[in-house]
Design an enzyme around this catalytic site. Sequence first.
Site, PDB file in Angstrom:
ATOM      1  N   ASP A 167      42.341  26.648  11.518  1.00  0.00           N
ATOM      2  CA  ASP A 167      41.852  26.205  12.834  1.00  0.00           C
ATOM      3  C   ASP A 167      42.108  27.248  13.919  1.00  0.00           C
ATOM      4  O   ASP A 167      41.569  27.134  15.019  1.00  0.00           O
ATOM      5  CB  ASP A 167      42.579  24.921  13.269  1.00  0.00           C
ATOM      6  CG  ASP A 167      42.076  23.698  12.515  1.00  0.00           C
ATOM      7  OD1 ASP A 167      42.887  22.785  12.277  1.00  0.00           O
ATOM      8  OD2 ASP A 167      40.880  23.671  12.170  1.00  0.00           O
ATOM      9  N   HIS A 168      42.934  28.224  13.647  1.00  0.00           N
ATOM     10  CA  HIS A 168      43.341  29.144  14.727  1.00  0.00           C
ATOM     11  C   HIS A 168      43.281  30.596  14.313  1.00  0.00           C
ATOM     12  O   HIS A 168      44.301  31.193  14.015  1.00  0.00           O
ATOM     13  CB  HIS A 168      44.770  28.808  15.168  1.00  0.00           C
ATOM     14  CG  HIS A 168      45.194  29.460  16.446  1.00  0.00           C
ATOM     15  ND1 HIS A 168      45.583  30.789  16.532  1.00  0.00           N
ATOM     16  CD2 HIS A 168      45.292  28.979  17.710  1.00  0.00           C
ATOM     17  CE1 HIS A 168      45.886  31.070  17.774  1.00  0.00           C
ATOM     18  NE2 HIS A 168      45.728  29.997  18.511  1.00  0.00           N
ATOM     19  N   PHE A 169      42.069  31.179  14.268  1.00  0.00           N
ATOM     20  CA  PHE A 169      40.845  30.483  14.584  1.00  0.00           C
ATOM     21  C   PHE A 169      39.950  30.588  13.347  1.00  0.00           C
ATOM     22  O   PHE A 169      40.183  31.472  12.527  1.00  0.00           O
ATOM     23  CB  PHE A 169      40.168  31.138  15.794  1.00  0.00           C
ATOM     24  CG  PHE A 169      40.998  31.065  17.047  1.00  0.00           C
ATOM     25  CD1 PHE A 169      41.756  32.153  17.461  1.00  0.00           C
ATOM     26  CD2 PHE A 169      41.027  29.908  17.817  1.00  0.00           C
ATOM     27  CE1 PHE A 169      42.499  32.099  18.626  1.00  0.00           C
ATOM     28  CE2 PHE A 169      41.759  29.854  18.969  1.00  0.00           C
ATOM     29  CZ  PHE A 169      42.492  30.942  19.383  1.00  0.00           C
TER      30      PHE A 169
ATOM     31  N   LEU B 234      46.163  28.134  10.167  1.00  0.00           N
ATOM     32  CA  LEU B 234      45.339  29.301  10.483  1.00  0.00           C
ATOM     33  C   LEU B 234      43.843  29.005  10.333  1.00  0.00           C
ATOM     34  O   LEU B 234      43.010  29.651  10.976  1.00  0.00           O
ATOM     35  CB  LEU B 234      45.732  30.481   9.587  1.00  0.00           C
ATOM     36  CG  LEU B 234      47.091  31.120   9.902  1.00  0.00           C
ATOM     37  CD1 LEU B 234      47.413  32.203   8.877  1.00  0.00           C
ATOM     38  CD2 LEU B 234      47.100  31.704  11.305  1.00  0.00           C
TER      39      LEU B 234
ATOM     40  N   VAL C 179      44.916  34.107  13.486  1.00  0.00           N
ATOM     41  CA  VAL C 179      46.049  34.799  14.114  1.00  0.00           C
ATOM     42  C   VAL C 179      47.146  33.778  14.405  1.00  0.00           C
ATOM     43  O   VAL C 179      46.870  32.600  14.599  1.00  0.00           O
ATOM     44  CB  VAL C 179      45.660  35.510  15.435  1.00  0.00           C
ATOM     45  CG1 VAL C 179      44.777  36.726  15.180  1.00  0.00           C
ATOM     46  CG2 VAL C 179      44.985  34.555  16.410  1.00  0.00           C
TER      47      VAL C 179
END
Lengths: 131, 162, 164
Positions: free
Chosen positions: C33-35, C31, C40
């Site tokens: 990295d996303h984002f 998470l 999410v």
Amino acid sequence: MAAVPREEIFEKVRQTLVDALSVEEDEVTEEATLTGDLGAESIDFLDIVFRLEKAFDIKIPQEELIPRDILSNPDYVTDRKLNEAGVAALKAAMPHADLAEFEKDPDIDKISDVFTVGTIVNFVEAKLAAS
Amino acid sequence: MRWIWIDRFEVFESGRRAVALKNVSLAADHIHDHFPGFPVMPTSLMVEGMAQTAGILVGEARGFAEKVILAKVKRAVFHRLVRPGDTIRHEAVIEQLTDQAATTTGRTTVGDDLVAEIDIVFSHIDQNVSGLEFPEENFVFNESFLSLLNTYRRNSGERIPL
Amino acid sequence: MKFVLVDRITELERGRRIVAHKALSLAEEYLADHFPTFPVLPGVLMLEALTQAAAWLVRDALDFAPSMVMLKEARNVTYKSFLAPGRMMTLAVECKELEQGRSVFAARGSVDDREIVKGRLTLRHFNLADHDPDLADVDEKIRTHMRALYDLVRVRQPAGAATE
């Protein structure tokens, strides 16, 4: 260029909707609504438009299918509903659609619900005739 | 676990086509659950690798102006298992690109074998907001992705446009 | 990170329908990295969660006979909204076809009754030994692992309550 028969357009539109929405052929009738009966989401509309462009070798600017400029014009909209002038403008911009039901409660967030399979066929038919 | 499912770009033709590679390694945690005793690259993570390849291709074509997000997987078909030691090659081609959205077709291979076909619809969510709240800045194209692109350009001698 | 995207199975009509949950926690490292400013659940992990729910239905219905149950094809997987940390995604997966080596599902993910993802999944199931008899013991190892994991995620109903 000779006019493409409506039946032929319907077949191609039907196949497009079957492919894009994972519905059965017999669910795709003239009267079936895209959002209500066939479960289309707003992203599906974008997908469907791209597929129709490919299938019929035509360009379909988003604004021609759903005139977002009318729906976001403050002169036409109050509390997310179209006023009389807005509905009139919408009718003129969407000859392919039957707006009788929509007129009773012109909620701009529900515009996608007016689209039946027939609406799409009408739109493509007009596009092909004009090209 | 980092959420980057491509390692480097092999080809990047702006606005047209990109090829990215991903090495499958036992060093990755997740593969040991999938499955214990016979690790294979999960299909969903190959979809992500293709989505990242295609997403950067689409984003760059529009100068990274919008947040490009995965909106629909039209079709993802898988033909072959992928094992540790394999190098996955994701090739993405832009099919259609407008202000609102983009479609890409993709082929994933390992060596000469076709591993998957993955076709995607991306949405430019700045254009397609529907009551969802998200931050202003372009959180989608973060440093890791941009540096992959810069590495490719440096290595291929391409002059980075000002 | 463990690649287990189904946390709990709450309903199972053998061979017909499964309802399960995936809970999302900020502790899931990807998470970050996303984002970075907007954590999410990645769309492909929604797909993985739906696939794993379908796979549990298959394993249960076929008495864990096939060790390998994998996604063969996903069609029209449409993403409608996001799943944020601290929330739970309900996975409702209906089996349309079930054969020895293949199954087809209509899958939906929702949060608080709002649909956030849907799609059509085709799974294929097999044993490694089908292709290489030397791998029969690996199949058994996988089966054992899956049975144990199933016990973890399956919520047992009290005796007398209908589950099928």
